[in-house]
Motif scaffolding. Structure first.
Motif, PDB file in Angstrom:
ATOM      1  N   PHE A  80       3.297   8.875   8.394  1.00 21.25           N
ATOM      2  CA  PHE A  80       2.941   9.239   7.028  1.00 21.25           C
ATOM      3  C   PHE A  80       3.596  10.600   6.776  1.00 21.25           C
ATOM      4  O   PHE A  80       4.068  11.260   7.701  1.00 21.25           O
ATOM      5  N   GLU A  81       3.571  11.039   5.537  1.00 18.42           N
ATOM      6  CA  GLU A  81       4.327  12.243   5.195  1.00 18.42           C
ATOM      7  C   GLU A  81       3.556  13.527   5.519  1.00 18.42           C
ATOM      8  O   GLU A  81       2.325  13.554   5.462  1.00 18.42           O
ATOM      9  N   TYR A 128       5.644  14.901   1.063  1.00 17.55           N
ATOM     10  CA  TYR A 128       5.088  14.309  -0.170  1.00 17.55           C
ATOM     11  C   TYR A 128       5.606  15.085  -1.390  1.00 17.55           C
ATOM     12  O   TYR A 128       6.007  14.498  -2.392  1.00 17.55           O
ATOM     13  N   ALA A 157       0.879  -1.171   0.000  1.00 13.88           N
ATOM     14  CA  ALA A 157       0.000   0.000   0.000  1.00 13.88           C
ATOM     15  C   ALA A 157       0.912   1.215   0.000  1.00 13.88           C
ATOM     16  O   ALA A 157       1.950   1.199   0.662  1.00 13.88           O
ATOM     17  N   ALA A 158       0.540   2.236  -0.757  1.00  5.43           N
ATOM     18  CA  ALA A 158       1.418   3.399  -0.845  1.00  5.43           C
ATOM     19  C   ALA A 158       0.601   4.669  -1.028  1.00  5.43           C
ATOM     20  O   ALA A 158      -0.546   4.636  -1.489  1.00  5.43           O
ATOM     21  N   GLY A 159       1.213   5.785  -0.683  1.00 11.15           N
ATOM     22  CA  GLY A 159       0.582   7.085  -0.892  1.00 11.15           C
ATOM     23  C   GLY A 159       1.001   7.622  -2.254  1.00 11.15           C
ATOM     24  O   GLY A 159       2.182   7.610  -2.588  1.00 11.15           O
ATOM     25  N   VAL A 219      -5.964   3.148   5.087  1.00 12.99           N
ATOM     26  CA  VAL A 219      -5.058   2.514   4.129  1.00 12.99           C
ATOM     27  C   VAL A 219      -5.529   1.076   3.878  1.00 12.99           C
ATOM     28  O   VAL A 219      -5.642   0.627   2.733  1.00 12.99           O
ATOM     29  N   THR A 228      -3.405   4.093  -1.759  1.00 13.84           N
ATOM     30  CA  THR A 228      -4.450   4.114  -0.730  1.00 13.84           C
ATOM     31  C   THR A 228      -4.770   5.523  -0.240  1.00 13.84           C
ATOM     32  O   THR A 228      -5.754   5.727   0.473  1.00 13.84           O
ATOM     33  N   ASP A 229      -3.917   6.476  -0.572  1.00 16.55           N
ATOM     34  CA  ASP A 229      -4.152   7.863  -0.173  1.00 16.55           C
ATOM     35  C   ASP A 229      -3.312   8.745  -1.096  1.00 16.55           C
ATOM     36  O   ASP A 229      -2.428   8.239  -1.788  1.00 16.55           O
ATOM     37  N   VAL A 255       4.787   6.666  -2.386  1.00 19.81           N
ATOM     38  CA  VAL A 255       5.711   6.525  -1.261  1.00 19.81           C
ATOM     39  C   VAL A 255       5.153   5.520  -0.262  1.00 19.81           C
ATOM     40  O   VAL A 255       3.957   5.488  -0.005  1.00 19.81           O
ATOM     41  N   GLY A 256       6.044   4.685   0.236  1.00 21.84           N
ATOM     42  CA  GLY A 256       5.636   3.668   1.198  1.00 21.84           C
ATOM     43  C   GLY A 256       6.792   3.260   2.086  1.00 21.84           C
ATOM     44  O   GLY A 256       7.914   3.759   1.933  1.00 21.84           O
ATOM     45  N   MET A 257       6.501   2.334   3.004  1.00 24.85           N
ATOM     46  CA  MET A 257       7.459   2.000   4.075  1.00 24.85           C
ATOM     47  C   MET A 257       8.053   0.599   3.942  1.00 24.85           C
ATOM     48  O   MET A 257       8.500   0.028   4.936  1.00 24.85           O
TER      49      MET A 257
HETATM   50  N1  HPA Z   1       3.022   7.208   3.027  1.00 26.00           N
HETATM   51  C1  HPA Z   1       3.814   6.210   3.405  1.00 26.00           C
HETATM   52  N2  HPA Z   1       3.407   4.957   3.447  1.00 26.00           N
HETATM   53  C2  HPA Z   1       2.150   4.682   3.084  1.00 26.00           C
HETATM   54  C3  HPA Z   1       1.284   5.685   2.669  1.00 26.00           C
HETATM   55  C4  HPA Z   1       1.738   7.023   2.639  1.00 26.00           C
HETATM   56  O1  HPA Z   1       1.010   7.972   2.302  1.00 26.00           O
HETATM   57  N3  HPA Z   1       0.100   5.091   2.368  1.00 26.00           N
HETATM   58  C5  HPA Z   1       0.259   3.767   2.570  1.00 26.00           C
HETATM   59  N4  HPA Z   1       1.507   3.513   3.020  1.00 26.00           N
END
Ligand code: HPA
Length: 277
Positions: A196-197, A202, A118-120, A254, A238-239, A213-215
């Motif tokens: 989150f950022e 961002y 999942a990532a932003g 998320v 996811t965002d 961006v993700g972790m």
């Molecule tokens: N930032 C970092 N990691 C994430 C994000 C995000 O916006 N959404 C899901 N994982």
């Protein structure tokens, strides 16, 4: 803290031997399922399932939404090995622990590494719920997974000119077109989290070249490439970290956003796997 390399290699081999003794499947495809993306596990015809705490030397995953099982089964007409739940650097694991499963995969003979997260989204063209085919990554993690003595078998200075396999990307594009599903493409920027950022972060990550961006993911992919596996990855957006579209984000949201599109992601994974020779 870096563990002695010989001890680490012994642990990887011990874990691989334990797995070989506990399943008769010999897959060539290893999969990591990210946050809220466990649905794919339900599509796997599971033959053997091992909770992480039954597997010698395996770290134990601590985050909600990661159930922590290693699965062996069939997907898309192939044998696969799948990790339901990964190890994140922000949880306090060392990079060697974070990437332990990929070392075990390589030891077991995996040739392909499929990864999801999942990532932003930082790309203004992206929408929540988009699937992003990962075409490249930027490593912004504070520690490198190959820091320290070189793991035997891999190059000291591994090439990263094609971290994400072009042929697998082509297959995914074809499948998305055939199924008439929207996919976007871009660069995944991996950062340590767990915050989150901020809006400016961002923005900075977008200027640097990140589309999402993700972790996670980046250390795993680096180790998979170091071990010679071909990599395919999808981020679920996811965002949005895009000016004017930034709202408060939580782990629950998320998971919810990931949950909604995971059947489509599962379809793409399954069909790419089916078309691998
Ligand atoms: N930032 C970092 N990691 C994430 C994000 C995000 O916006 N959404 C899901 N994982």
């Amino acid at each position: 803290m870096i563990m002695d390399i010989n001890q680490y290699v012994s642990q990887v081999k011990e874990t691989a031997s334990w797995i070989l003794a506990h399943t008769s499947l010999r897959p060539k495809i290893g999969i990591v399922l990210g946050t809220g993306l466990g649905h794919l596990a339900e599509e796997i015809e599971v033959v053997d399932a091992f909770p992480y705490n039954d597997i010698p030397n395996f770290p134990i995953s601590t985050v909600e939404g990661h159930s922590g099982r290693l699965l062996f089964g069939h997907l898309g007409g192939k044998d696969v090995m799948a990790l339901e739940g990964r190890f994140h650097y922000y949880e306090g694991y060392t990079m060697q622990q974070v990437t332990f499963p990929e070392r075990v995969m390589a030891e077991l003979g995996m040739k392909y590494f499929f990864v999801s997260n999942a990532a932003g989204g930082t790309n203004a063209d992206f929408r929540i719920g988009d699937l992003m085919l990962i075409t490249d990554h930027i490593n912004m993690m504070p520690e490198h997974p190959l820091h320290g003595p070189n793991y035997p078998g891999g190059d000291r200075f591994p090439d990263m000119s094609e971290a994400y396999d072009k042929h697998l990307l082509d297959l995914a594009r074809q499948i998305a077109a055939e199924k008439n599903v929207r996919v976007v493409e871009g660069t995944y920027l991996g950062t340590q989290g767990p915050t989150f950022e901020t809006p400016k972060e961002y923005h900075m990550f977008h200027i640097l070249g990140g589309d999402a961006v993700g972790m996670s993911t980046v250390p795993e992919v680096i180790v998979a490439r170091h071990a010679g596996m071909k990599v395919f990855g999808i981020s679920v957006i996811t965002d949005l970290g895009v000016e004017g579209k930034i709202v408060e984000v939580s782990h629950e949201e998320v998971q919810k956003a990931a949950n909604a599109v995971q059947p489509i992601m599962a379809d793409i994974f399954r069909e790419v796997i089916r078309r691998i020779d």
